[in-house]
Design a protein around this motif. Structure first.
Motif, PDB file in Angstrom:
ATOM      1  N   PHE A 211      39.133 -44.032  -5.922  1.00 12.78           N
ATOM      2  CA  PHE A 211      38.755 -43.091  -6.973  1.00 12.78           C
ATOM      3  C   PHE A 211      39.571 -41.816  -6.907  1.00 12.78           C
ATOM      4  O   PHE A 211      39.053 -40.723  -7.152  1.00 12.78           O
ATOM      5  N   GLU A 212      40.842 -41.934  -6.599  1.00 12.10           N
ATOM      6  CA  GLU A 212      41.722 -40.784  -6.648  1.00 12.10           C
ATOM      7  C   GLU A 212      42.180 -40.554  -8.082  1.00 12.10           C
ATOM      8  O   GLU A 212      42.332 -41.486  -8.861  1.00 12.10           O
ATOM      9  N   GLY A 213      42.370 -39.292  -8.428  1.00  7.28           N
ATOM     10  CA  GLY A 213      42.796 -38.959  -9.783  1.00  7.28           C
ATOM     11  C   GLY A 213      42.037 -37.758 -10.288  1.00  7.28           C
ATOM     12  O   GLY A 213      41.433 -37.001  -9.531  1.00  7.28           O
ATOM     13  N   GLN A 330      32.718 -47.390 -14.600  1.00  5.28           N
ATOM     14  CA  GLN A 330      33.980 -47.771 -15.223  1.00  5.28           C
ATOM     15  C   GLN A 330      33.956 -47.568 -16.738  1.00  5.28           C
ATOM     16  O   GLN A 330      35.009 -47.360 -17.349  1.00  5.28           O
ATOM     17  N   GLU A 331      32.782 -47.599 -17.342  1.00  7.85           N
ATOM     18  CA  GLU A 331      32.696 -47.281 -18.765  1.00  7.85           C
ATOM     19  C   GLU A 331      33.105 -45.833 -19.022  1.00  7.85           C
ATOM     20  O   GLU A 331      33.738 -45.514 -20.042  1.00  7.85           O
ATOM     21  N   HIS A 332      32.743 -44.954 -18.101  1.00  6.10           N
ATOM     22  CA  HIS A 332      33.095 -43.543 -18.251  1.00  6.10           C
ATOM     23  C   HIS A 332      34.531 -43.266 -17.811  1.00  6.10           C
ATOM     24  O   HIS A 332      35.182 -42.375 -18.359  1.00  6.10           O
ATOM     25  N   PHE A 333      34.992 -44.033 -16.835  1.00  5.89           N
ATOM     26  CA  PHE A 333      36.341 -43.813 -16.296  1.00  5.89           C
ATOM     27  C   PHE A 333      37.092 -45.153 -16.236  1.00  5.89           C
ATOM     28  O   PHE A 333      37.199 -45.782 -15.182  1.00  5.89           O
ATOM     29  N   PRO A 334      37.580 -45.626 -17.389  1.00  8.19           N
ATOM     30  CA  PRO A 334      38.212 -46.950 -17.461  1.00  8.19           C
ATOM     31  C   PRO A 334      39.461 -47.081 -16.603  1.00  8.19           C
ATOM     32  O   PRO A 334      39.900 -48.212 -16.326  1.00  8.19           O
ATOM     33  N   GLU A 335      40.016 -45.956 -16.150  1.00 10.77           N
ATOM     34  CA  GLU A 335      41.184 -46.051 -15.279  1.00 10.77           C
ATOM     35  C   GLU A 335      40.845 -46.677 -13.929  1.00 10.77           C
ATOM     36  O   GLU A 335      41.739 -47.023 -13.148  1.00 10.77           O
ATOM     37  N   THR A 336      39.535 -46.840 -13.640  1.00  8.44           N
ATOM     38  CA  THR A 336      39.120 -47.469 -12.371  1.00  8.44           C
ATOM     39  C   THR A 336      38.705 -48.926 -12.574  1.00  8.44           C
ATOM     40  O   THR A 336      38.048 -49.509 -11.711  1.00  8.44           O
ATOM     41  N   ASP A 337      39.106 -49.517 -13.698  1.00 16.27           N
ATOM     42  CA  ASP A 337      38.656 -50.883 -14.016  1.00 16.27           C
ATOM     43  C   ASP A 337      39.055 -51.914 -12.965  1.00 16.27           C
ATOM     44  O   ASP A 337      38.407 -52.963 -12.849  1.00 16.27           O
ATOM     45  N   ASP A 338      40.093 -51.644 -12.200  1.00 18.17           N
ATOM     46  CA  ASP A 338      40.537 -52.611 -11.195  1.00 18.17           C
ATOM     47  C   ASP A 338      39.704 -52.556  -9.920  1.00 18.17           C
ATOM     48  O   ASP A 338      39.820 -53.432  -9.052  1.00 18.17           O
ATOM     49  N   ALA A 339      38.877 -51.539  -9.773  1.00 17.70           N
ATOM     50  CA  ALA A 339      38.074 -51.390  -8.556  1.00 17.70           C
ATOM     51  C   ALA A 339      36.993 -52.461  -8.489  1.00 17.70           C
ATOM     52  O   ALA A 339      36.373 -52.817  -9.483  1.00 17.70           O
ATOM     53  N   THR A 340      36.770 -52.963  -7.284  1.00 17.16           N
ATOM     54  CA  THR A 340      35.707 -53.937  -7.056  1.00 17.16           C
ATOM     55  C   THR A 340      34.495 -53.235  -6.442  1.00 17.16           C
ATOM     56  O   THR A 340      34.576 -52.074  -6.020  1.00 17.16           O
ATOM     57  N   VAL A 341      33.375 -53.951  -6.383  1.00 17.26           N
ATOM     58  CA  VAL A 341      32.173 -53.404  -5.746  1.00 17.26           C
ATOM     59  C   VAL A 341      32.474 -53.041  -4.298  1.00 17.26           C
ATOM     60  O   VAL A 341      32.058 -51.980  -3.807  1.00 17.26           O
TER      61      VAL A 341
END
Length: 511
Positions: A211-213, A330-341
């Protein structure tokens, strides 16, 4: 194992002694005054214009002195004396016990000192906010010095023959001894320091950069509101605002939370928001019919912190929660869509090597932050440390215990709000609460079938109801250890906490 619910032997008030009814009426009145002061305190930190401090200082000190006069009125003492040998139900006896404790402490302190402490706190809060913003300890130092002097005097009035810090600690945790608290803090330090060293030497490759950014504050606030709705915060009896230091204020009818946002650290806001939800859920779960009496008030700050730390750590930092929450994030921050649980779980539970800020600390180093504050405020109150030396001693202790040294006082000794209120003795309750949270959650897990699965499915009713039944509904009826023992079947200890962190972080870091 939780015990069966005790009967509500307060329900039928017809047979209450007249002195008890008269005492209860007085207690409700002075606690209502205190509740009104609490709203003004919330407003000062959230809504009040910057220029309002002089008037707010007088308002709060006046309410403080009015409440003090009501508590210490001669009639209060007479009613308590009349009830000494009365045949009281268990609940009524608990009310008298709690009122007597408050009366005896308050009666020992002159009202002029109470007013001065209140006024000093209002002025110190503004000075702290300015000092922190400007990284200027010298702006805050005179106010801290005055608080230390006033609180020493306060403790001396209550008991001149005892350690003043111990007397002040009892303001926040009246039911556990300072000796017991220090023993638990020592056990935590002895458990956590080698564990943290082993983690730092570990070659585990956690997904710490998930969650860097940059995460805009407006979107974080929207996410914080969704988080509160998800876990079940009652917005009909509360609200979410922003403050320089997250806090909760209110009662069973109106309990408000605040959080704060850092655009580089969205997880910090989530943790703070869930933490404050735990506090609010406790207040909102107190019996409404006992508002203004000890049966409708939280037990103490150790128990209060157990509720916030339970929701923050045992729920918010769990894999199960991130199974539920990651899609929302991820809905709020779609740039993290690749992150897994698993990425999210690891990122939220990484043990930091360079975190200077307590409210952003990981679950383990958090307690070393507490130890620093505890040792400094203890030495201040005992007269073993001068206020002017606080920044250097703070930085030295951070280097010794955490291996890092603050570059500024804003990220060092000015980061916390508590000393601006004169709240010496508060900090140990954070660690005591974390320990208690582990013990309570372990008991809840043993009684709630498939609790992890329920969390992952967004089903929090069972956990809220278990906490309500075993903690919230009792108010201050039971003292701390008895409350914990009734809920868990065991006396309060650090065993569940050490087992929990050893298992969790052993698995995460392979140690």
């Amino acid at each position: 194992m939780a015990t069966e619910a005790a009967p509500d032997d307060e329900a039928d008030a017809a047979d209450a002694p007249a002195a008890y009814d008269a005492l209860l009426d007085r207690v409700r009145r002075w606690n209502t005054v205190g509740s009104a002061a609490g709203v003004l305190g919330w407003d000062q930190q959230v809504m009040m214009p910057e220029g309002g401090t002089p008037a707010r200082s007088k308002q709060l000190s006046t309410l403080s002195s009015i409440r003090h006069d009501m508590v210490t009125d001669e009639e209060t003492g007479e009613l308590l004396d009349e009830l000494d040998d009365a045949d009281l139900t268990d609940e009524r006896a608990a009310v008298v016990r709690e009122v007597r404790r408050e009366y005896e402490r308050a009666d020992a302190v002159p009202v002029e000192l109470v007013e001065e402490i209140s006024e000093t706190g209002t002025e110190a809060l503004q000075a702290w906010e300015e000092a922190k913003a400007e990284d200027d300890f010298e702006t805050f130092a005179p106010h801290l010095e005055k608080h230390v002097e006033l609180k020493r005097e306060y403790a001396e009035h209550i008991d001149p023959d005892r350690d003043p810090y111990e007397v002040l600690f009892e303001e926040f945790e009246p039911c556990l001894s300072m000796e017991r608290a220090e023993a638990i803090l020592t056990e935590l330090r002895e458990t956590l320091v080698p564990m943290i060293d082993a983690i730092r030497e570990s070659d585990a490759d956690l997904a710490v950069d998930t969650f860097e950014g940059s995460f805009p504050e407006e979107e974080q606030e929207a996410l914080a509101r969704e988080t509160l709705e998800l876990v079940g915060y009652d917005f009909d009896r509360g609200r979410l605002d922003v403050s320089s230091h997250p806090f909760t204020a209110g009662n069973q009818f109106d309990c408000r939370v605040t959080t704060r946002f850092d655009e580089s650290d969205p997880l910090g806001a989530i943790g703070s928001t869930i933490h404050e939800f735990g506090h609010a859920q406790y207040n909102l779960g107190l019996p409404q019919e006992h508002f203004g009496t000890p049966l409708g008030e939280s037990r103490d700050l150790s128990v209060h912190e157990s509720q916030s730390r339970l929701w923050e750590n045992h729920v918010g930092r769990s894999r199960a929660f991130w199974e539920l929450f990651l899609p929302t994030f991820q809905e709020h921050f779609p740039e993290t869509d690749d992150a897994t649980v698993e990425d999210a779980y690891q990122a939220f539970n990484q043990v930091h090597e360079d975190n200077l800020i307590r409210v952003e600390a990981d679950e383990l180093t958090y307690h070393l932050h507490i130890v620093v504050r505890f040792e400094i405020e203890r030495d201040l109150v005992r007269g073993d440390l001068a206020v002017e030396d606080v920044p250097e001693v703070w930085n030295d202790k951070y280097e010794e215990y955490l291996g890092i040294r603050p570059d500024t006082d804003a990220e060092g000794c000015l980061q916390d709000i508590h000393w601006s209120h004169g709240n010496f003795g508060y900090f140990p309750t954070y660690s005591l609460g974390s320990v208690m949270a582990a013990q309570l959650f372990e008991a809840a897990e043993s009684e709630i079938d498939d609790l992890d699965d329920k969390i992952a499915a967004g089903e929090f009713d069972d956990l809220r109801e278990w906490l309500g039944e075993n903690v919230h509904r009792h108010g201050s009826r039971y003292e701390t250890n008895e409350l914990v023992e009734r809920a868990t079947g065991e006396e309060f200890s650090a065993d569940a906490f050490t087992d929990y962190v050893e298992e969790k972080y052993g698995e995460l870091y392979g140690i």
